[in-house]
Scaffold this active site. Structure first.
Site, short mmCIF file in Angstrom:
data_model
loop_
_atom_site.label_atom_id
_atom_site.label_comp_id
_atom_site.label_asym_id
_atom_site.label_seq_id
_atom_site.Cartn_x
_atom_site.Cartn_y
_atom_site.Cartn_z
N LEU A 21 -41.86 -20.35 3.86
CA LEU A 21 -42.37 -19.44 3.15
C LEU A 21 -42.53 -21.27 2.60
CD1 LEU A 21 -40.41 -16.90 2.69
CD2 LEU A 21 -42.42 -16.50 3.07
N ALA A 41 -36.32 -14.70 3.03
CA ALA A 41 -35.35 -15.00 1.36
C ALA A 41 -34.94 -15.35 2.23
CB ALA A 41 -35.54 -13.87 0.49
N SER A 70 -35.23 -6.14 -5.23
CA SER A 70 -33.60 -6.37 -5.22
C SER A 70 -33.13 -5.54 -6.51
CB SER A 70 -32.92 -7.15 -4.40
OG SER A 70 -31.86 -6.60 -5.04
N GLU A 111 -30.48 -6.30 -7.01
CA GLU A 111 -30.00 -7.43 -7.97
C GLU A 111 -30.71 -7.93 -9.50
OE1 GLU A 111 -26.92 -9.53 -7.53
OE2 GLU A 111 -26.27 -7.73 -6.46
N TYR A 154 -30.16 -15.85 -7.04
CA TYR A 154 -30.82 -14.75 -6.03
C TYR A 154 -31.55 -13.87 -6.96
CZ TYR A 154 -31.51 -11.73 -2.76
OH TYR A 154 -32.15 -10.13 -2.13
N LYS A 209 -35.51 -13.54 -7.27
CA LYS A 209 -35.95 -12.38 -6.87
C LYS A 209 -37.27 -11.43 -8.50
CE LYS A 209 -35.14 -11.23 -3.07
NZ LYS A 209 -36.34 -10.62 -1.95
N THR A 215 -19.96 -5.38 4.21
CA THR A 215 -19.74 -4.69 4.48
C THR A 215 -20.01 -4.47 6.42
OG1 THR A 215 -22.08 -4.15 5.21
CG2 THR A 215 -21.66 -2.55 3.53
N LYS A 218 -18.42 -7.61 7.44
CA LYS A 218 -17.05 -7.80 7.30
C LYS A 218 -16.18 -6.99 7.15
CE LYS A 218 -14.90 -11.15 4.40
NZ LYS A 218 -14.82 -12.47 3.03
N ARG A 224 -21.75 -0.43 -5.47
CA ARG A 224 -22.63 -0.20 -4.49
C ARG A 224 -23.43 0.95 -4.20
NH1 ARG A 224 -22.71 -4.63 -6.92
NH2 ARG A 224 -22.66 -6.13 -6.37
P1 NDP Z 1 -31.59 -11.28 6.08
O1 NDP Z 1 -30.83 -12.13 5.63
O2 NDP Z 1 -30.71 -10.62 7.62
O3 NDP Z 1 -32.90 -12.00 6.68
C1 NDP Z 1 -34.05 -12.62 6.04
C2 NDP Z 1 -34.84 -14.03 6.99
O4 NDP Z 1 -35.45 -14.61 5.99
C3 NDP Z 1 -34.58 -14.68 8.00
O5 NDP Z 1 -34.80 -14.29 8.78
C4 NDP Z 1 -34.57 -15.88 7.53
O6 NDP Z 1 -34.86 -16.00 8.77
C5 NDP Z 1 -35.84 -15.49 6.69
N1 NDP Z 1 -35.81 -17.26 6.08
C6 NDP Z 1 -35.08 -17.86 5.13
N2 NDP Z 1 -35.64 -18.72 4.86
C7 NDP Z 1 -36.81 -18.35 5.55
C8 NDP Z 1 -38.36 -19.41 4.39
N3 NDP Z 1 -37.79 -20.56 4.35
N4 NDP Z 1 -38.99 -19.38 5.51
C9 NDP Z 1 -39.20 -18.00 6.08
N5 NDP Z 1 -38.92 -17.04 6.53
C10 NDP Z 1 -36.63 -18.11 5.80
O7 NDP Z 1 -32.08 -10.41 4.71
P2 NDP Z 1 -32.72 -9.18 4.94
O8 NDP Z 1 -33.38 -8.04 6.65
O9 NDP Z 1 -31.21 -8.05 4.61
O10 NDP Z 1 -33.35 -9.05 3.52
C11 NDP Z 1 -34.86 -8.34 4.22
C12 NDP Z 1 -35.76 -8.90 2.04
O11 NDP Z 1 -35.37 -7.83 1.65
C13 NDP Z 1 -34.47 -10.28 1.99
O12 NDP Z 1 -35.87 -11.11 1.04
C14 NDP Z 1 -33.77 -9.67 0.76
O13 NDP Z 1 -33.59 -10.62 -0.22
C15 NDP Z 1 -33.58 -8.17 0.75
N6 NDP Z 1 -33.29 -7.10 0.36
C16 NDP Z 1 -32.69 -7.13 1.11
C17 NDP Z 1 -31.71 -6.26 0.88
C18 NDP Z 1 -30.37 -5.49 1.48
O14 NDP Z 1 -29.51 -4.88 1.02
N7 NDP Z 1 -30.46 -5.98 3.05
C19 NDP Z 1 -31.71 -4.82 -0.61
C20 NDP Z 1 -33.09 -5.54 -1.45
C21 NDP Z 1 -33.81 -6.21 -1.04
P3 NDP Z 1 -34.27 -17.37 10.12
O15 NDP Z 1 -33.64 -16.72 10.38
O16 NDP Z 1 -34.45 -18.43 10.04
O17 NDP Z 1 -32.71 -18.03 8.50
P1 GDR Z 2 -25.26 -7.99 -2.80
O1 GDR Z 2 -24.06 -7.85 -0.78
O2 GDR Z 2 -24.46 -9.27 -3.16
O3 GDR Z 2 -24.96 -6.49 -2.96
O4 GDR Z 2 -26.96 -8.43 -2.00
P2 GDR Z 2 -22.55 -8.16 -0.44
O5 GDR Z 2 -22.60 -7.42 0.59
O6 GDR Z 2 -22.30 -9.63 0.08
O7 GDR Z 2 -21.64 -8.35 -1.69
C1 GDR Z 2 -21.23 -7.16 -2.05
C2 GDR Z 2 -20.66 -6.75 -2.92
O8 GDR Z 2 -19.33 -6.85 -1.92
C3 GDR Z 2 -18.50 -7.59 -3.20
N1 GDR Z 2 -17.34 -8.41 -2.43
C4 GDR Z 2 -18.38 -8.91 -1.23
N2 GDR Z 2 -19.00 -9.78 -0.92
C5 GDR Z 2 -19.34 -10.33 -0.28
N3 GDR Z 2 -19.62 -10.85 0.90
N4 GDR Z 2 -17.95 -10.78 0.57
C6 GDR Z 2 -16.71 -10.36 0.37
O9 GDR Z 2 -15.44 -10.96 0.97
C7 GDR Z 2 -16.98 -10.38 -0.97
N5 GDR Z 2 -15.19 -9.36 -1.83
C8 GDR Z 2 -15.93 -8.60 -2.48
C9 GDR Z 2 -19.63 -8.64 -3.71
O10 GDR Z 2 -18.83 -9.51 -4.85
C10 GDR Z 2 -20.54 -7.88 -3.97
O11 GDR Z 2 -20.08 -7.50 -5.76
C11 GDR Z 2 -27.05 -7.64 -1.19
C12 GDR Z 2 -28.13 -8.57 -0.37
O12 GDR Z 2 -28.21 -7.81 0.93
C13 GDR Z 2 -29.42 -8.99 -1.31
O13 GDR Z 2 -30.42 -9.72 -0.40
C14 GDR Z 2 -30.06 -8.04 -1.83
O14 GDR Z 2 -30.93 -7.71 -2.07
C15 GDR Z 2 -28.40 -6.61 -2.03
O15 GDR Z 2 -27.67 -6.66 -1.53
C16 GDR Z 2 -29.06 -4.92 -2.30
#
Ligand code: NDP
Ligand code: GDR
Length: 328
Positions: free
Chosen positions: A57, A80, A127, A129, A151, A155, A192, A194, A219
């Protein structure tokens, strides 16, 4: 046969979306970064019919090349840095990938379309967020954005750039403001997964306890399989638009622990959970709950998996995986 290009193909959503689109008869292309990506094998195994193209990207020329090969009708920008906690430690990189990466994708889309922008539709993975320190409960498309992490700020940039390309060039560009969505494919760094991994390991006697950060954050958690369907529905609309995708329910980390431990027959987890400031964030997002009314009405979308079903699905998957890995 419609053609789709997905960035973030190695991620949770990339795999579910690729499966959905292949099932609908699409030819699917996925962007994969690095000369030896460790997830390459997983993608090949899970969605063998996807054509993988190398690109990053942050490298506009690699994106232009990928568009040239894929010739997409639909583009899904899911790539991302997505782990919020990591974004404080790597703020500039997060801005480059999660923020400016969106601009690179929009620009690659515009260059590819040339004089005929109607030939391609664009989806941006925005997102909840972005709502951060929430200014309204529940959050909807019109709620003021107040991001609380590098982050979230990145976004917001991507969200407004997507709107700007829609307004400046008439591009069919949609921003899906997705609330947290999870699955057995969720990365183990997120709370979740974890928790469900630890609950499975504690149940099997492979681990004594789990260390977490803030247990009071709330959440709106849904199932990733439902959420990629909403992405696809957005690109089937006559116009690009912005949509909140959420369940409309919120739960704390404590409730997540209640449900996950109860699923393996443990009712009192107080002695099994520790807290460490290491997992606390410099600025927390305390409460997220989305109003999916617009997505329901315009996209005909609704979630199909409840919070307790989602947690049970993830714990069951982790029990099976940990049994397989440990031989217990
Ligand atoms: P993941 O972290 O599972 O996947 C992120 C992806 O981005 C991976 O395939 C990663 O590739 C790729 N990536 C990272 N850096 C780059 C780069 N420099 N160039 C190209 N690709 C890259 O995320 P999710 O599948 O959970 O989420 C998908 C999208 O939705 C993300 O943009 C996230 O921020 C957004 N989002 C997610 C939510 C959620 O709850 N899951 C909620 C709202 C938004 P690699 O394996 O190479 O690191
Ligand atoms: P979030 O997801 O930050 O909402 O982003 P995450 O699961 O990391 O955290 C959710 C909440 O849990 C609290 N928390 C912890 N979180 C993590 N990771 N590890 C811990 O040990 C822990 N203990 C407590 C956090 O403080 C937070 O409040 C996710 C990602 O998928 C983003 O890319 C996406 O945009 C948003 O969801 C919507």
């Amino acid at each position: 046969m419609p053609r789709a290009l997905i960035t973030g193909i190695t991620g949770q959503d990339g795999l579910y979306l690729a499966e959905l689109l292949l099932g609908k008869g699409y030819e699917v292309f996925g962007l994969i970064r690095g000369q030896n990506n460790p997830k390459y094998g997983l993608v090949r195994e899970t969605v063998p019919d996807v054509t993988l193209l190398t690109g990053d990207l942050t490298d506009l020329s690699s994106l232009v090349r990928a568009f040239g090969v894929a010739q997409p009708d639909e583009v899904y920008n899911l790539g991302a840095i997505s782990f919020v906690a990591y974004s404080w430690e790597n703020a500039s990189l997060t801005a480059d990938i999660t923020g400016k990466g969106v601009l690179n994708m929009l620009e690659a889309t515009r260059l590819y379309a040339g004089d005929d922008l109607s030939k391609v539709r664009f989806y941006q993975a925005s997102s909840s967020e972005m709502f951060g320190k929430v200014q309204e409960v529940p959050q909807r498309e019109s709620t003021l954005l107040w991001p609380r992490s590098p982050y979230g700020v990145a976004k917001v940039f991507g969200h407004y750039m997507t709107i700007n390309y829609r307004e400046s060039y008439g591009m069919h560009a949609s921003s899906g403001i997705l609330f947290n969505h999870e699955s057995p494919r969720r990365g183990p760094e997120f709370v979740t997964r974890k928790v469900t991994q630890a609950v499975a390991r504690i149940k099997l006697g492979l681990q004594d306890d789990i260390t977490l950060g803030n247990l009071d954050a709330k959440r709106d958690w849904g199932f990733a399989g439902d959420y990629v369907d909403a992405m696809w529905r957005m690109l089937q609309q006559p116009e690009g638009d912005d949509y909140v995708v959420a369940t409309g329910e919120t739960h704390s980390i404590r409730e997540l622990l209640d449900v996950a431990f109860a699923h393996v027959g443990i009712d009192d987890w107080s002695g099994l959970v520790k807290q460490d400031p290491r997992f606390m964030r410099p600025a927390e997002v305390d409460l997220l709950i989305g109003d999916p009314a617009k997505a329901k009405e315009k996209l005909g979308w609704q979630p199909t998996v409840s919070f307790s079903e989602l947690v049970a699905m993830m714990v069951d998957n982790d029990l099976a995986e940990q049994r397989r890995l440990s031989g217990r």
